[in-house]
Design a protein around this motif. Sequence first.
Motif, mmCIF file in Angstrom:
data_model
loop_
_atom_site.group_PDB
_atom_site.id
_atom_site.type_symbol
_atom_site.label_atom_id
_atom_site.label_comp_id
_atom_site.label_asym_id
_atom_site.label_seq_id
_atom_site.Cartn_x
_atom_site.Cartn_y
_atom_site.Cartn_z
ATOM 1 N N UNK A 110 19.018 7.763 5.347
ATOM 2 C CA UNK A 110 18.963 6.448 4.692
ATOM 3 C C UNK A 110 18.825 5.304 5.697
ATOM 4 N N UNK A 111 18.698 5.625 6.987
ATOM 5 C CA UNK A 111 18.394 4.561 7.946
ATOM 6 C C UNK A 111 16.887 4.509 8.250
ATOM 7 N N UNK A 112 16.124 5.445 7.677
ATOM 8 C CA UNK A 112 14.698 5.548 7.969
ATOM 9 C C UNK A 112 13.890 4.775 6.918
ATOM 10 N N UNK A 113 13.453 3.573 7.300
ATOM 11 C CA UNK A 113 12.761 2.690 6.365
ATOM 12 C C UNK A 113 11.484 3.286 5.804
ATOM 13 N N UNK A 114 10.757 4.060 6.613
ATOM 14 C CA UNK A 114 9.516 4.657 6.115
ATOM 15 C C UNK A 114 9.814 5.704 5.051
ATOM 16 N N UNK A 115 10.814 6.544 5.310
ATOM 17 C CA UNK A 115 11.171 7.582 4.335
ATOM 18 C C UNK A 115 11.663 6.943 3.035
ATOM 19 N N UNK A 116 12.457 5.871 3.167
ATOM 20 C CA UNK A 116 12.968 5.187 1.974
ATOM 21 C C UNK A 116 11.799 4.568 1.199
ATOM 22 N N UNK A 117 10.839 3.977 1.914
ATOM 23 C CA UNK A 117 9.659 3.390 1.247
ATOM 24 C C UNK A 117 8.869 4.447 0.494
ATOM 25 N N UNK A 118 8.641 5.590 1.155
ATOM 26 C CA UNK A 118 7.866 6.672 0.512
ATOM 27 C C UNK A 118 8.539 7.098 -0.788
ATOM 28 N N UNK A 135 17.662 -1.472 10.617
ATOM 29 C CA UNK A 135 16.395 -2.039 10.153
ATOM 30 C C UNK A 135 15.782 -1.343 8.960
ATOM 31 N N UNK A 136 16.596 -0.656 8.134
ATOM 32 C CA UNK A 136 16.024 0.089 7.002
ATOM 33 C C UNK A 136 15.310 -0.822 6.000
ATOM 34 N N UNK A 137 15.714 -2.092 5.929
ATOM 35 C CA UNK A 137 15.121 -2.975 4.912
ATOM 36 C C UNK A 137 13.709 -3.425 5.277
ATOM 37 N N UNK A 138 13.350 -3.346 6.546
ATOM 38 C CA UNK A 138 12.081 -3.943 6.981
ATOM 39 C C UNK A 138 10.850 -3.228 6.411
ATOM 40 N N UNK A 139 10.808 -1.910 6.526
ATOM 41 C CA UNK A 139 9.584 -1.196 6.115
ATOM 42 C C UNK A 139 9.309 -1.358 4.620
ATOM 43 N N UNK A 140 10.286 -1.114 3.737
ATOM 44 C CA UNK A 140 9.970 -1.300 2.314
ATOM 45 C C UNK A 140 9.592 -2.755 1.984
ATOM 46 N N UNK A 141 10.237 -3.700 2.628
ATOM 47 C CA UNK A 141 9.905 -5.103 2.330
ATOM 48 C C UNK A 141 8.468 -5.395 2.748
ATOM 49 N N UNK A 142 8.080 -4.871 3.914
ATOM 50 C CA UNK A 142 6.693 -5.082 4.367
ATOM 51 C C UNK A 142 5.700 -4.454 3.400
#
Length: 425
Positions: free
Chosen positions: A49-57, A78-85
Amino acid sequence: MRILVLGTGAREHAIADALLTTPGGHDVVVSPGNDGIAETTSLVRLSDITDGDAVSEFALANDIDLIVVGPEAPLIEGVADAPRERGIPVFGPGRAAAQIEGSKAFAKRIMELAGVPTGRAERAGTLAEAEAALDDHGAPYVVKADGLAAGKGVLVTEDRDAALGHVRHWLPSGPVLIEEFLTGDEVSLFFLSDGHDVLPLSPAQDYKRLRDGDLGPNTGGMGAYSPLPWLADRFGSERAFVQRVLDEVAQPVVRQLEDEGTPFIGLLYCGLILDGDRISVIEFNARFGDPETQVVLPRLRSPLGELLHAAASGELGGRDWPEFDDSVAVGVVLASEGYPEAPVVGRPITGFREALEVPGTRIDHAATAWSDDHEAMVSAGGRVLTVVAVGDDFRAARDRAYQSISHLRLEGAQYRHDIAEKVTR
Ligand code: AMP
Ligand code: GLY
């Protein structure tokens, strides 16, 4: 809405249930959660749950409309950054803004620039600098590790040698802060922020020390209550107090982070100390507090899902403050033997049915798991669960909470007996 809540604890249990029960009728999934949460909410497995890319996918593949991040560690990673982007609404700050919790020196710098009242502090990179700062402030001494330290970073002590010992322990990880000792009553006040505007929730008080009478070591929090009727005696009304914190603390901090190009989108937890009517900040957190959330959210009347989505989408401006009902809530944390130093885990817990038969009571699971044969719930961490009771007044809520927790059986369990004891109303 389909909402993904990240985290494991009692706080996430309370958030998930508030999303399910406040108006809106959402579909809520929690990852990784725990077996106690799974009794009422679906869990999903995410490898990290710290992996923003995995959470986004996961979010894209499962039509998630909103991600709510519970704990600080993934936010600071920084988990919030990838999904927000990628255009997915996230309630939780990105890596840069989460530094408000991740680095005490960063928080002090923001406060200074935003003109927010806080204790005077010196940054010490060597033992000699620390010693000079300690002697300058005098006892009691306050020593803080700069980064996240799982609740072990702050030492408040009368003992100069102990203060120096704490400095020596943390210096290899980076500079420490030596801070002015502040006296007064602690208050936790949460603000929803969309990066520009903020909306307050209802104040709560946390009990940080392990044992009754505020004795024993600092912990993650052993209990809480909300609201704080005594605020009205000092500030005229609770609303007047909240307005002051909004004007003097939360709004300036959020605008400062926005001006720096690192907007804070999520929950700004203001840890305050009140000396008479003087308000100082002792810490910020970048997420809901635990156990305060467990006593704040059951009193919320406004739709939580819609509020968090609005914050994540930059749409808080011009809204009324969220509404809370007139009930009061008391939460008591049940912790394992040996918590906080060395919690003993894997012991059976019984009595849930009787505990939940007490009216107005709920249990938020922090670290519970089914035994391998699925016959019993067992403890799986230091803070095991929070028993929360609501009532018309503190006497009623407290009686219910303690009646309920008395039904729970866990060998060696520890809990405080004095949560909200001094509060009348
Ligand atoms: P923190 O991790 O910064 O919240 O600190 C943990 C606890 O240490 C707080 O809840 C306070 O009880 C205490 N504390 C922190 N800073 C100070 C201070 N400057 N003066 C007195 N107590 C403090
Ligand atoms: N209850 C203190 C915290 O959540 O940090």
